[in-house]
Design a protein around this motif. Structure first.
Motif, PDB file in Angstrom:
ATOM      1  N   GLY A  35       0.785  -1.241   0.000  1.00 31.82           N
ATOM      2  CA  GLY A  35       0.000   0.000   0.000  1.00 31.82           C
ATOM      3  C   GLY A  35       0.808   1.278   0.000  1.00 31.82           C
ATOM      4  O   GLY A  35       2.033   1.263   0.123  1.00 31.82           O
ATOM      5  N   ASP A  36       0.092   2.401  -0.163  1.00 32.89           N
ATOM      6  CA  ASP A  36       0.689   3.725  -0.351  1.00 32.89           C
ATOM      7  C   ASP A  36       1.564   3.779  -1.607  1.00 32.89           C
ATOM      8  O   ASP A  36       2.758   4.080  -1.554  1.00 32.89           O
ATOM      9  CB  ASP A  36       1.448   4.211   0.903  1.00 32.89           C
ATOM     10  CG  ASP A  36       0.509   4.826   1.928  1.00 32.89           C
ATOM     11  OD1 ASP A  36      -0.712   4.911   1.651  1.00 32.89           O
ATOM     12  OD2 ASP A  36       0.983   5.230   2.999  1.00 32.89           O
ATOM     13  N   VAL A  37       0.914   3.511  -2.728  1.00 35.29           N
ATOM     14  CA  VAL A  37       1.572   3.656  -4.031  1.00 35.29           C
ATOM     15  C   VAL A  37       1.750   5.146  -4.329  1.00 35.29           C
ATOM     16  O   VAL A  37       2.718   5.557  -4.956  1.00 35.29           O
ATOM     17  CB  VAL A  37       0.738   2.975  -5.137  1.00 35.29           C
ATOM     18  CG1 VAL A  37       1.361   3.206  -6.513  1.00 35.29           C
ATOM     19  CG2 VAL A  37       0.613   1.483  -4.860  1.00 35.29           C
ATOM     20  N   VAL A  38       0.785   5.958  -3.883  1.00 33.68           N
ATOM     21  CA  VAL A  38       0.819   7.399  -4.202  1.00 33.68           C
ATOM     22  C   VAL A  38       0.993   8.227  -2.918  1.00 33.68           C
ATOM     23  O   VAL A  38       1.076   7.703  -1.826  1.00 33.68           O
ATOM     24  CB  VAL A  38      -0.451   7.834  -4.965  1.00 33.68           C
ATOM     25  CG1 VAL A  38      -0.632   6.997  -6.226  1.00 33.68           C
ATOM     26  CG2 VAL A  38      -1.694   7.752  -4.087  1.00 33.68           C
ATOM     27  N   GLY A  39       1.016   9.539  -3.089  1.00 36.31           N
ATOM     28  CA  GLY A  39       1.236  10.466  -1.970  1.00 36.31           C
ATOM     29  C   GLY A  39       2.712  10.790  -1.834  1.00 36.31           C
ATOM     30  O   GLY A  39       3.567   9.975  -2.191  1.00 36.31           O
TER      31      GLY A  39
END
Ligand code: ZN
Length: 245
Positions: A35-39
């Protein structure tokens, strides 16, 4: 049956870091992304596109949820919010749809492993950063090993008799850890490491022997920083990449 797994987490739209990991890891049967591919980072669409080229298992992180209005921006720091607002405006319709579809809950990966973004008690937002939190997570786990991300800090917690022990960063690089029941493993972050080591962190997982090998790889940090500068991202987010903080 997949055997060799590339385990990654918290890519955070850092394509240079992701490419370095993919190049060094070599051929894998599957990619598991916690998870957290973006940001935080400057290339969300490019990172999603690249990951989707693989046979991919991917969980939703808190940034992924916020990028598609599945979480409230008020729950983020000001710097994170700034980039999430920018990310919302950048995402293609297809990538928004993909982020919408990611599971925001723990996922069983065969009989021996559970995958989660943050922690079993709070799958998207919890932080396993100390022995107390680790113990609570292990109490919720059962006879499996759990692979988690979210803290951007490589760590292994395990139960030994009646106490919980930690094997902290730096993890023994290139040494294979045998996964077993009542074990929590964080491979660290690809795109924004926070253990004072700026290199991208990931792990290779061998499902036949149930062993995990932590790895680090140098990437072109200044190229990512340059992009962030051009986009006028917050200075703190740009600087921390250099120090791995
Ligand atoms: Zn993250």
């Amino acid at each position: 049956m997949p055997n060799r797994i590339l385990l990654i987490s918290d890519v955070h739209a850092n394509l240079n870091a992701l490419e370095a990991v993919l190049a060094e890891a070599g051929a894998c049967d599957q990619v598991w992304c916690l998870g957290d591919v973006v940001g935080y980072g400057p290339q969300p669409n490019e990172c999603i596109q690249r990951l989707r080229e693989f046979d991919l298992v991917c969980l939703a992180g808190n940034h992924d949820l916020a990028a598609v209005e599945r979480a409230d921006l008020a729950d983020f720091t000001r710097d994170a919010r700034t980039v999430l607002e920018w990310t919302r405006a950048q995402l293609t319709a297809g990538h928004r749809e993909w982020l919408q579809s990611l599971p925001a809950r723990p996922l069983a990966a065969g009989p021996d492993l559970t995958l989660v973004h943050a922690s079993l008690r709070d799958p998207v937002w919890g932080y396993i950063t100390d022995i107390g939190e680790a113990k609570a997570a292990l109490d919720a786990l059962g006879d499996q090993a759990c692979l988690y991300g979210h803290t951007h800090y490589p760590a292994v917690y395990y139960r030994r008799w009646d106490s919980v022990q930690i094997l902290e960063a730096p993890l023994p690089r290139n040494a294979a850890l045998r996964l077993h029941a009542q074990m929590l493993v964080n491979p660290g972050s690809v795109g924004q490491p926070r253990d004072e080591d700026p290199r991208a962190a990931y792990a290779l997982l061998d499902l036949a022997t149930l062993t995990l090998t932590p790895r680090r790889v140098l990437y072109d940090v200044s190229a990512t920083q340059q992009r962030m500068k051009q986009l006028q991202f917050p200075g703190g987010l740009i600087r921390r990449l250099r120090f791995g903080q």
